[in-house]
Design an enzyme around this catalytic site. Structure first.
Site, short mmCIF file in Angstrom:
data_model
loop_
_atom_site.label_atom_id
_atom_site.label_comp_id
_atom_site.label_asym_id
_atom_site.label_seq_id
_atom_site.Cartn_x
_atom_site.Cartn_y
_atom_site.Cartn_z
N ILE A 1 42.71 60.51 102.45
CA ILE A 1 42.96 61.97 102.46
C ILE A 1 42.64 62.58 103.83
O ILE A 1 41.59 62.32 104.40
CB ILE A 1 42.07 62.65 101.38
CG1 ILE A 1 42.34 62.07 99.98
CG2 ILE A 1 42.29 64.18 101.38
CD1 ILE A 1 43.74 62.24 99.44
N ASP A 2 43.59 63.45 104.31
CA ASP A 2 43.35 64.21 105.54
C ASP A 2 42.96 65.66 105.27
O ASP A 2 42.22 66.27 106.03
CB ASP A 2 44.62 64.24 106.41
CG ASP A 2 45.03 62.85 106.87
OD1 ASP A 2 44.14 62.00 107.02
OD2 ASP A 2 46.25 62.64 107.04
N THR A 3 43.51 66.20 104.18
CA THR A 3 43.32 67.64 103.91
C THR A 3 42.87 67.85 102.47
O THR A 3 43.45 67.26 101.54
CB THR A 3 44.64 68.42 104.13
OG1 THR A 3 45.10 68.17 105.45
CG2 THR A 3 44.45 69.91 103.91
N ARG B 1 48.74 62.68 101.70
CA ARG B 1 47.37 62.57 102.23
C ARG B 1 46.60 63.89 102.06
O ARG B 1 45.71 64.21 102.83
CB ARG B 1 47.39 62.11 103.68
CG ARG B 1 47.92 60.66 103.81
CD ARG B 1 47.79 60.09 105.21
NE ARG B 1 46.41 60.08 105.70
CZ ARG B 1 45.50 59.15 105.41
NH1 ARG B 1 45.80 58.13 104.60
NH2 ARG B 1 44.28 59.23 105.90
#
Lengths: 292, 292
Positions: free
Chosen positions: A18-20, A239
């Site tokens: 995960i980015d956000t 993501r």
């Protein structure tokens, strides 16, 4: 559904993917005026890892700026452009998605949050607190006439809802077939003081019932809000993770938008509720505070 | 469907078969402030023939006494006990059908008509104009608490509808499963000044939407109102005729109640509308004024 509670390998895999993070607030970050244990620390560590954090709320009564004050009061690090409320979602949608003509104006049923966010996007608007004083008698009804300059009606929670506002909004939508019908959210109730009271969706029903149009809803779990968020922040849906305590709004919202979803058990969902639902989160954890 | 216009034999047969006439008013007796031609004469002749006449209206904002003033102003012979409004229907239903306990009270959303008719039946009530002043802020919400003495919520048209009234009515119905949920009528719009405005049914939707109860509706075309009328006046349904200009309220009301029905073409129904409907009146005439 992956149980993350106490499973550090699963948590690591989850964080790597995960980015956000999109966070619902009440029941996830805080309960009313109390921050949930260790959440401030978790948010701070996520920032250190380079994750983007956004706070997503259906509350349309406050602008992003006004909502930020709650974070400041609770000593939670946050910035105005990380806050995404349904009032701002509506203003952004009207300005950028509808490309609202500059010779048109929006008739607002709602409170200061909507007015401030429409101002922030430079959208002309009327109504709202200007119509707090109601009609005085049935014979004043004839003062309500169609206004061809009204190109959209935007409906949000309004503590000062009255007949004049409903009759004006109805008149614009009934007589002008091109008038857009928008609402910040459709929550039938909202929680306060250990009980619930009628919410935006309840008040909205009074306007919708006699019309043959249905509103476009900007709040969770409707996909329009997700489109606006993804468009504004250029998110990679695969993501991005929606974190929330409600299956029928937060988790459904993430699911329908093609995001990953994390359910926290610090809010309205019970273990039994989770067993019985058709809405399955990708991940579940006892508290956001247990993530790190 | 028998066409009575210009057919004196058919009219005579019709008159012989009926003892009691229930009249809708607007579009049948008058248009706004103008009496329809020859109607005063027809009503007077029906009285001379010994027919009973009753005037049935969904308007809950006026008591029978206040509604009578309209007849007086227009020089139409009528008596308070011939007028049957939805406010009175509700008061009568609460007193006689529900046999409302004397230690309970009714929470009213509505105007003077409802208050006066509840008084006339000796039913305790609160709310209505006493709650015209709204909550001042969101934090006042906590002042709204359940009141176990409220045994019924009665909802009618209220020009001064506000959040406090909706939140109180919701709270009583939500927290007390035995609390009766009643409404004077469910018309989504009402006509005024050549257009339409949101009606009782629209405002009522704001209260119904967040509840898992549905209201008992006292107005036309619901059968509850018919039960009250038949019960109060001891009518023989087969020899009673409902006269109206609306297929989906008046004629449906008569049909469902087992009465004869007469449609007049002086109101909202067009010849084309009559061809296309499934709701077939027993008799049709161009105007009530042509009956005699």
């Amino acid at each position: 559904m992956n149980q993350l509670t106490g499973n550090s390998d699963a948590i690591q895999g989850f964080l790597d993917s995960i980015d956000t993070f999109l966070f619902d607030c009440d029941g996830v970050i805080w309960h009313g005026d109390h921050v949930i244990q260790n959440v401030v620390n978790v948010l701070s560590q996520l920032r250190e890892m380079g994750k983007k954090v956004l706070f997503v709320t259906n509350n349309s009564t406050k602008s992003r700026k006004a909502y930020l004050k709650k974070f400041v009061t609770l000593n939670i690090e946050a910035y105005a452009d990380e806050i995404f409320g349904s009032a701002y979602a509506a203003a952004y949608y009207i300005k950028h998605t509808l490309q609202f003509p500059i010779d048109k104006k929006v008739y607002v049923v709602g409170m200061a949050g909507i007015q401030e966010e429409l101002d922030s996007e430079g959208v002309r608007h009327v109504g709202s607190s200007a119509d707090d004083e109601n009609l005085h008698s049935m014979s004043d009804m004839s003062s309500i006439k169609n206004d061809p300059e009204v190109g959209a009606v935007l409906f949000g929670f309004d503590l000062n809802i009255n007949y004049k506002k409903l009759a004006k909004a109805f008149t614009y939508l009934h007589h002008n077939k091109d008038c857009h019908f928008l609402a910040t959210n459709s929550d039938l109730t909202f929680p306060a003081g250990g009980t619930v009271y009628p919410g935006t969706g309840a008040l909205l029903a009074a306007l919708s019932a006699p019309l043959d149009k249905k509103p476009t809803i900007l709040g969770k779990p409707e996909p329009t809000m997700m489109e606006v968020i993804v468009n504004k922040y250029k998110l990679n849906r695969e993501r991005t993770c929606m974190v929330g305590d409600r299956l029928d709004t937060d988790i459904l919202f993430g699911h329908q938008g093609g995001l990953k979803t994390l359910l926290v058990m610090t809010g309205v969902t019970t273990a039994q509720g989770l067993e019985q639902t058709d809405i399955r989160p990708d991940f579940v954890i006892d508290s956001l505070g247990s993530l790190l």
